[in-house]
Design a protein around this motif. Structure first.
Motif: not given
Length: 120
Positions: A11-13, A85-90
């Motif tokens: 988990l990363v911000q 990193l951004n949300h689309d990388d999840t």
């Protein structure tokens, strides 16, 4: 004959970084191209990056400039450095290796996957 084990997910911000690792082991005689794929919920599996046996990289447009793929042939290991990193990388990230087996047959091996979650 070939086992791929990924590590480094978590988990990363947003804006943070992670480095994924994938180590290959088994009875293969050589490793050709190694790749990272990812699978997000509700989406198809996408190629993120690839690297040839001599170190030539290729990236998806969505990660170019942010991700760096590399490999250590002595350790049979491929890495994926992920920055900004951004949300689309999840997604679940999967390691892939195209290898030659003893006797000359070729095999497309896959790791079990490691979860990357980008959330604030």
């Amino acid at each position: 004959q070939v086992v791929l084990v990924e590590s480094g997910g978590g988990l990363v911000q947003p804006g943070g970084s992670l480095r994924l690792s994938c180590a290959a082991s088994g009875s293969f005689s050589s490793i050709y191209t190694m790749r990272w794929f990812r699978l997000a919920p509700g989406k198809q599996r996408d190629l993120v990056a690839s690297i040839t046996s001599d170190g030539n990289p290729n990236y998806a447009d969505s990660v170019k400039g942010r991700f760096t793929i590399s490999r250590d042939n002595a350790k049979n290991t491929v890495y994926l450095q992920m920055n900004n990193l951004n949300h689309d990388d999840t997604a679940v990230y999967y390691c892939n290796a195209y290898v030659q087996l003893p006797g000359g047959a070729k095999y497309d091996g896959w790791g079990q996957g490691t979860q990357v979650t980008v959330s604030s």
